[in-house]
Design an enzyme around this catalytic site. Structure first.
Site, PDB file in Angstrom:
ATOM      1  N   HIS A 148      44.813  39.708  41.137  1.00  9.05           N
ATOM      2  CA  HIS A 148      44.023  38.911  40.200  1.00  9.05           C
ATOM      3  C   HIS A 148      43.837  39.706  38.913  1.00  9.05           C
ATOM      4  O   HIS A 148      44.240  40.872  38.828  1.00  9.05           O
ATOM      5  CB  HIS A 148      42.685  38.481  40.804  1.00  9.05           C
ATOM      6  CG  HIS A 148      41.742  39.596  41.107  1.00  9.05           C
ATOM      7  ND1 HIS A 148      41.991  40.553  42.074  1.00  9.05           N
ATOM      8  CD2 HIS A 148      40.522  39.907  40.576  1.00  9.05           C
ATOM      9  CE1 HIS A 148      40.973  41.400  42.128  1.00  9.05           C
ATOM     10  NE2 HIS A 148      40.085  41.030  41.226  1.00  9.05           N
TER      11      HIS A 148
ATOM     12  N   HIS B 115      41.126  40.716  37.095  1.00  9.21           N
ATOM     13  CA  HIS B 115      39.999  41.573  36.739  1.00  9.21           C
ATOM     14  C   HIS B 115      40.521  42.943  36.306  1.00  9.21           C
ATOM     15  O   HIS B 115      41.523  43.446  36.837  1.00  9.21           O
ATOM     16  CB  HIS B 115      39.035  41.720  37.919  1.00  9.21           C
ATOM     17  CG  HIS B 115      38.014  40.622  37.979  1.00  9.21           C
ATOM     18  ND1 HIS B 115      37.443  40.188  39.155  1.00  9.21           N
ATOM     19  CD2 HIS B 115      37.463  39.858  36.993  1.00  9.21           C
ATOM     20  CE1 HIS B 115      36.590  39.210  38.898  1.00  9.21           C
ATOM     21  NE2 HIS B 115      36.579  38.992  37.595  1.00  9.21           N
TER      22      HIS B 115
ATOM     23  N   ASP C  71      39.785  46.064  36.718  1.00  9.97           N
ATOM     24  CA  ASP C  71      39.995  47.196  37.619  1.00  9.97           C
ATOM     25  C   ASP C  71      41.259  47.045  38.448  1.00  9.97           C
ATOM     26  O   ASP C  71      41.607  47.939  39.230  1.00  9.97           O
ATOM     27  CB  ASP C  71      38.780  47.397  38.524  1.00  9.97           C
ATOM     28  CG  ASP C  71      38.421  46.182  39.357  1.00  9.97           C
ATOM     29  OD1 ASP C  71      38.457  45.065  38.824  1.00  9.97           O
ATOM     30  OD2 ASP C  71      38.085  46.349  40.548  1.00  9.97           O
ATOM     31  N   HIS C  72      41.974  45.931  38.275  1.00 12.49           N
ATOM     32  CA  HIS C  72      43.230  45.708  38.995  1.00 12.49           C
ATOM     33  C   HIS C  72      44.443  45.650  38.061  1.00 12.49           C
ATOM     34  O   HIS C  72      45.574  45.660  38.543  1.00 12.49           O
ATOM     35  CB  HIS C  72      43.151  44.413  39.808  1.00 12.49           C
ATOM     36  CG  HIS C  72      42.156  44.471  40.914  1.00 12.49           C
ATOM     37  ND1 HIS C  72      42.503  44.586  42.240  1.00 12.49           N
ATOM     38  CD2 HIS C  72      40.795  44.457  40.898  1.00 12.49           C
ATOM     39  CE1 HIS C  72      41.415  44.621  42.999  1.00 12.49           C
ATOM     40  NE2 HIS C  72      40.362  44.542  42.191  1.00 12.49           N
TER      41      HIS C  72
ATOM     42  N   HIS D  76      37.387  34.057  45.254  1.00 10.46           N
ATOM     43  CA  HIS D  76      36.760  35.081  44.430  1.00 10.46           C
ATOM     44  C   HIS D  76      36.182  34.385  43.201  1.00 10.46           C
ATOM     45  O   HIS D  76      36.196  33.146  43.107  1.00 10.46           O
ATOM     46  CB  HIS D  76      37.818  36.134  44.064  1.00 10.46           C
ATOM     47  CG  HIS D  76      37.260  37.366  43.432  1.00 10.46           C
ATOM     48  ND1 HIS D  76      36.145  38.025  43.894  1.00 10.46           N
ATOM     49  CD2 HIS D  76      37.702  38.077  42.347  1.00 10.46           C
ATOM     50  CE1 HIS D  76      35.910  39.079  43.137  1.00 10.46           C
ATOM     51  NE2 HIS D  76      36.829  39.133  42.190  1.00 10.46           N
TER      52      HIS D  76
ATOM     53  N   ASP E  46      40.635  40.763  45.944  1.00 11.42           N
ATOM     54  CA  ASP E  46      39.189  40.597  46.104  1.00 11.42           C
ATOM     55  C   ASP E  46      38.914  39.207  46.668  1.00 11.42           C
ATOM     56  O   ASP E  46      39.444  38.198  46.174  1.00 11.42           O
ATOM     57  CB  ASP E  46      38.491  40.753  44.753  1.00 11.42           C
ATOM     58  CG  ASP E  46      38.530  42.186  44.245  1.00 11.42           C
ATOM     59  OD1 ASP E  46      39.153  43.034  44.902  1.00 11.42           O
ATOM     60  OD2 ASP E  46      37.938  42.437  43.179  1.00 11.42           O
TER      61      ASP E  46
ATOM     62  N   HIS F 173      38.456  49.365  48.353  1.00  7.99           N
ATOM     63  CA  HIS F 173      37.655  48.687  47.322  1.00  7.99           C
ATOM     64  C   HIS F 173      36.156  48.845  47.617  1.00  7.99           C
ATOM     65  O   HIS F 173      35.388  47.890  47.607  1.00  7.99           O
ATOM     66  CB  HIS F 173      38.037  47.206  47.261  1.00  7.99           C
ATOM     67  CG  HIS F 173      37.693  46.539  45.956  1.00  7.99           C
ATOM     68  ND1 HIS F 173      36.513  45.871  45.761  1.00  7.99           N
ATOM     69  CD2 HIS F 173      38.386  46.423  44.793  1.00  7.99           C
ATOM     70  CE1 HIS F 173      36.486  45.379  44.531  1.00  7.99           C
ATOM     71  NE2 HIS F 173      37.612  45.695  43.924  1.00  7.99           N
TER      72      HIS F 173
END
Length: 315
Positions: A63, A65, A67-68, A141, A212, A270
């Site tokens: 996805h 976001h 942090d990914h 999510h 996530d 995570h």
């Protein structure tokens, strides 16, 4: 086949854990690797591993976001400096192309290799080659998030060397043809059937890596019977309301998914930055009350995914 964790923290890095990225090291003779997610600093983590960017073949993004994905622009740019870096495929939700092309346009980046985007928005097979099938399905999510089921195709059975010697089959190319399922004729005219000298095919391994997510049906479907499930464990037991609000899972919920899916081993990752190493040990112990074969991932943890009939081990 090996899984190497390059980042195991949720949201933001800590001194001990970088943000999310996982490498899947392919079995010989492929000798390449894939990345699943690419948080900021991923290329720095790779510098301390044996993985080289010219051996990177695919990137699967769960996805969008930060942090990914914030590590993607730098990693992709650095890959241009590696000799032999061939075409690269990037899979991910709709928007991954626009994100990267926007960064490249405004920063003046010109890659020295072909980049192929495959944006996904549904359930099903997204990639298939001679070695693997990759399936994706949406999770639950706060934004579109996907899980990936990576299935290794069955491998040819083992040659019966004793029987081959008895039948006077000379070692060499004929062995390879027999192993590939071909019948062969010897110099004297005798036909050797592959089915008579090759054992049953060896089942391929299955690795499921989820983005996530809060607990959902697709998580169980993607993980069904997997040899290894990588599941987020952002929150601890008793934090179910917070997990629900943020679209995440607790360690107990991850363990429940593993139990429902009948996986062989669960890897938790995570973790919220609120948890230090001691707290993560406690979280893992909690998960083991539901699913005993649970391991907490840490940065640089390397897990061998064994074939059926052998035992899992970490290095």
């Amino acid at each position: 086949m090996r899984i190497i964790f390059l980042g195991t923290s949720a949201g933001r890095p800590t001194k001990a854990r970088n943000v999310t990225s996982i490498a899947l090291k392919l079995p010989d003779p492929a000798n390449g690797f894939w990345l699943i997610d690419c948080g900021e600093g991923t290329q720095h983590r790779l510098l301390s591993s044996k993985l080289k960017l010219n051996r990177l073949e695919r990137i699967l993004i769960t996805h969008l976001h930060g942090d990914h994905i914030y590590g993607l622009p730098g990693l992709l740019t650095s890959r241009s400096y590696f000799d032999g870096a061939g075409p690269l495929q990037i899979y991910g939700p709709i928007g991954i192309r626009a994100y990267l092309e926007g960064v490249f346009e405004h920063s003046g980046v010109h890659l020295e290799y072909e980049l192929d985007f495959i944006e996904i928005d549904s359930t099903g097979i997204i990639a298939q080659d001679d070695g693997f099938i990759v399936e994706a399905a949406p999770l639950e999510h706060r934004m579109p998030s996907y899980g990936y089921r990576i299935t290794e195709l069955p491998q040819p059975g083992h040659l019966d060397l004793t029987k081959l010697a008895e039948l006077k089959v000379p070692p060499g190319p004929l062995y390879g043809r027999l192993k590939r399922g071909e019948d062969v004729k010897l110099a004297g005219g005798v036909i050797i059937r592959s089915s008579d000298v090759v054992g049953p095919s060896v089942p391929g391994r299955i690795v499921t890596i989820l983005g996530d997510t809060k607990p959902c049906g697709n998580a169980v479907i993607l993980a069904q019977g997997a040899d290894l499930l990588v599941h987020e464990a952002t929150f601890g037991a008793g934090m179910e309301e917070k997990a629900e609000a943020y679209g995440h899972s607790t360690v107990l919920q991850a363990a429940e998914i593993a139990a429902k899916a009948g996986v062989r081993q669960l890897l938790l990752t995570h973790f919220s930055s609120r948890f230090d190493d001691e707290a993560v040990e406690k979280l893992t112990a909690d998960a083991q009350t539901i699913f005993p074969d649970t391991v907490a991932a840490r940065d640089y943890l390397e897990i061998h995914v064994p074939r059926m009939g052998s035992n899992a081990s970490s290095v």
